[in-house]
Design a protein around this motif. Structure first.
Motif, PDB file in Angstrom:
ATOM      1  N   SER A 154       0.845  -1.266  -0.021  1.00 14.40           N
ATOM      2  CA  SER A 154       0.199  -0.056  -0.087  1.00 14.40           C
ATOM      3  C   SER A 154       1.131   1.335  -0.056  1.00 14.40           C
ATOM      4  O   SER A 154       2.139   1.233   0.186  1.00 14.40           O
ATOM      5  CB  SER A 154      -0.807   0.005   1.349  1.00 14.40           C
ATOM      6  OG  SER A 154      -0.006  -0.119   2.462  1.00 14.40           O
ATOM      7  N   GLY A 155       0.218   2.534  -0.021  1.00 16.05           N
ATOM      8  CA  GLY A 155       0.819   3.840   0.118  1.00 16.05           C
ATOM      9  C   GLY A 155       2.020   3.994  -0.779  1.00 16.05           C
ATOM     10  O   GLY A 155       1.964   3.683  -2.149  1.00 16.05           O
ATOM     11  N   THR A 210       1.778  12.312   3.921  1.00 16.96           N
ATOM     12  CA  THR A 210       1.481  11.712   2.525  1.00 16.96           C
ATOM     13  C   THR A 210       0.017  11.502   2.502  1.00 16.96           C
ATOM     14  O   THR A 210      -0.447  10.490   3.760  1.00 16.96           O
ATOM     15  CB  THR A 210       2.367  10.568   2.257  1.00 16.96           C
ATOM     16  OG1 THR A 210       3.707  10.985   2.366  1.00 16.96           O
ATOM     17  CG2 THR A 210       2.003  10.004   0.800  1.00 16.96           C
ATOM     18  N   THR A 228      -2.400   6.668   2.299  1.00 12.56           N
ATOM     19  CA  THR A 228      -1.499   5.601   2.547  1.00 12.56           C
ATOM     20  C   THR A 228      -2.038   4.760   3.794  1.00 12.56           C
ATOM     21  O   THR A 228      -3.144   5.164   4.264  1.00 12.56           O
ATOM     22  CB  THR A 228      -0.123   6.095   2.942  1.00 12.56           C
ATOM     23  OG1 THR A 228       0.143   6.381   4.384  1.00 12.56           O
ATOM     24  CG2 THR A 228       0.481   7.035   2.211  1.00 12.56           C
ATOM     25  N   ASP A 229      -1.539   3.623   4.162  1.00 14.16           N
ATOM     26  CA  ASP A 229      -2.173   2.764   5.151  1.00 14.16           C
ATOM     27  C   ASP A 229      -1.290   2.959   6.548  1.00 14.16           C
ATOM     28  O   ASP A 229      -1.347   1.985   7.288  1.00 14.16           O
ATOM     29  CB  ASP A 229      -2.291   1.274   4.786  1.00 14.16           C
ATOM     30  CG  ASP A 229      -3.402   0.633   5.537  1.00 14.16           C
ATOM     31  OD1 ASP A 229      -4.252   0.905   6.139  1.00 14.16           O
ATOM     32  OD2 ASP A 229      -2.770  -0.627   5.958  1.00 14.16           O
ATOM     33  N   ARG A 281      -5.089   4.761  11.629  1.00 13.65           N
ATOM     34  CA  ARG A 281      -4.445   5.017  10.352  1.00 13.65           C
ATOM     35  C   ARG A 281      -4.167   6.690  10.469  1.00 13.65           C
ATOM     36  O   ARG A 281      -5.205   7.326  10.421  1.00 13.65           O
ATOM     37  CB  ARG A 281      -5.374   4.702   9.473  1.00 13.65           C
ATOM     38  CG  ARG A 281      -4.647   3.485   8.613  1.00 13.65           C
ATOM     39  CD  ARG A 281      -6.037   3.035   7.615  1.00 13.65           C
ATOM     40  NE  ARG A 281      -6.721   4.332   6.874  1.00 13.65           N
ATOM     41  CZ  ARG A 281      -6.638   4.199   5.498  1.00 13.65           C
ATOM     42  NH1 ARG A 281      -6.048   3.450   4.821  1.00 13.65           N
ATOM     43  NH2 ARG A 281      -7.217   5.043   4.981  1.00 13.65           N
ATOM     44  N   ASP A 306      -3.841   8.382   7.832  1.00 13.33           N
ATOM     45  CA  ASP A 306      -4.729   8.834   6.908  1.00 13.33           C
ATOM     46  C   ASP A 306      -6.116   9.120   7.141  1.00 13.33           C
ATOM     47  O   ASP A 306      -6.810   9.894   6.600  1.00 13.33           O
ATOM     48  CB  ASP A 306      -4.464   8.013   5.510  1.00 13.33           C
ATOM     49  CG  ASP A 306      -4.880   8.980   4.354  1.00 13.33           C
ATOM     50  OD1 ASP A 306      -4.198   9.488   3.898  1.00 13.33           O
ATOM     51  OD2 ASP A 306      -5.789   8.222   3.628  1.00 13.33           O
ATOM     52  N   SER A 313       0.794  12.831  -2.586  1.00 12.31           N
ATOM     53  CA  SER A 313       0.416  11.483  -2.300  1.00 12.31           C
ATOM     54  C   SER A 313       1.713  10.404  -2.598  1.00 12.31           C
ATOM     55  O   SER A 313       2.685  11.026  -3.428  1.00 12.31           O
ATOM     56  CB  SER A 313      -0.659  11.080  -3.291  1.00 12.31           C
ATOM     57  OG  SER A 313      -0.206  11.144  -4.510  1.00 12.31           O
ATOM     58  N   GLY A 314       1.683   9.273  -2.567  1.00  8.70           N
ATOM     59  CA  GLY A 314       2.464   8.346  -2.921  1.00  8.70           C
ATOM     60  C   GLY A 314       3.083   8.456  -4.354  1.00  8.70           C
ATOM     61  O   GLY A 314       4.139   8.228  -4.765  1.00  8.70           O
TER      62      GLY A 314
END
Ligand SMILES: NC(=O)c1ccc[n+]([C@@H]2O[C@H](COP(=O)([O-])OP(=O)(O)OC[C@H]3O[C@@H](n4cnc5c(N)ncnc54)[C@H](O)[C@@H]3O)[C@@H](O)[C@H]2O)c1
Length: 285
Positions: free
Chosen positions: A34-35, A205, A208-209, A222, A224, A244-245
């Protein structure tokens, strides 16, 4: 293309076999379910790399395999030598070698300060934080090293604004990220000239997780999910951006490519300009 750190003086474009910045590169991304890690996988593939993954979470691993069937996914805990070794073996078996190692593993502390933590909690949580955020990075480098030396490859470790400033995490997270920065410096020094080692230091960011440390009872929280996070992230950076990622992934692409062949022991800072802002403590990393 056999290596990320050619000593023959050729430019990146001169040695590429395809059109992408990473054409022909063989990469392992650790913590890619993830992320930021997942975004790195996608960007590397867009740029022509073949990518393998080590990921601890079985559900994320299954999703990766379903979405990207040609990506070798090793399910395992990157804080152990065995999982890193298995992932490197899977990558080398699939691709015939390894040019790039990326590590995106991490866990957060939700800004806990030393005054808020019992000594017994610190005793456990310190070990957990450093095991995940620091040791996993060192063990992944150790497992990949013979292959990176053979290919004159490169390493990319994930730092954070917390590797440079206080206030974006608590005492354990900030200390662990300064230690990742220490790994970048020490490993770049030790492994030159065969292997380049650099960091990417993202700012807060979106999408993401990233979760809290189990030893702090924060594993279900989390980052996020923090209310108003996108607005808060944008408000505190000079550029007014919430990244973001996908934004960060291009910094990894650059540092994995021959276009950065003269760079080692450095870091790229996709953080909206934190270096020209004033660090201050607040409830959003
Ligand atoms: N989210 C942010 O705001 C932010 C900001 C700066 C830096 N970072 C750093 O970026 C990196 C990636 O974080 P993210 O936000 O994308 O989080 P994320 O949780 O989405 O990604 C981390 C991935 O690593 C995996 N993972 C965790 N522990 C593992 C282990 N022991 N073995 C194997 N896989 C493991 C997770 O399952 C996940 O897929 C971390 O190092 C984090 O500290 C995050």
């Amino acid at each position: 293309m056999s290596g990320a750190n050619s000593a023959n003086g050729a430019t990146g474009t001169g040695r590429m076999s395809g059109n992408g910045w990473l054409a022909g590169r063989r990469a392992l991304v650790v913590g890619a379910g993830s992320g930021i890690g997942r975004a790195v996988v996608d960007a590397f593939r867009v740029e022509g790399a073949r990518v393998a993954v080590l990921e601890r979470d079985p559900d994320k691993s299954a999703r990766l395999t379903a979405e990207l069937p040609d990506v070798p996914v090793t399910v395992g805990d990157a804080t152990t030598p065995g999982a890193n070794s298995a992932a490197v073996t899977a990558a080398v078996n699939a691709f015939g070698g390894l040019d790039v190692l990326v590590n995106c593993v991490g866990v957060f502390d939700f800004y806990r300060g030393v005054a808020e933590l019992d000594a017994e909690v610190i005793d456990r949580a310190f070990d957990d934080m450093f095991r995940v955020n620091v040791k996993s990075h060192l063990l992944s480098v150790k497992a990949a090293l013979p292959h990176l030396r053979a290919s004159r490859g490169c390493v990319l470790l994930t730092e954070s604004t917390s590797a440079y400033y206080p206030g974006r995490g608590g005492v354990l997270y900030v200390a662990s990220k300064f230690a990742v920065r220490g790994l970048v410096t020490a490993l770049a020094h030790e492994l030159a000239p065969e292997v380049r080692v650099n960091g990417v230091a993202p700012g807060g960011t979106l999408g993401t997780d990233l979760r809290g440390l189990p030893g702090l009872g924060l594993e279900d929280r989390r980052l996020d999910d923090t209310p108003g996070r996108a607005e808060a992230l944008a408000a505190r950076t000079p550029l007014g951006v919430a990244l973001s990622g996908d934004d960060h992934a291009w910094s990894y692409v650059f540092l994995a490519s021959e276009r950065s062949r003269g760079i080692t022991g450095g870091s790229v800072h996709p953080d909206g300009g934190m270096a020209v802002s004033t660090a201050r403590r607040e409830e959003h990393a």
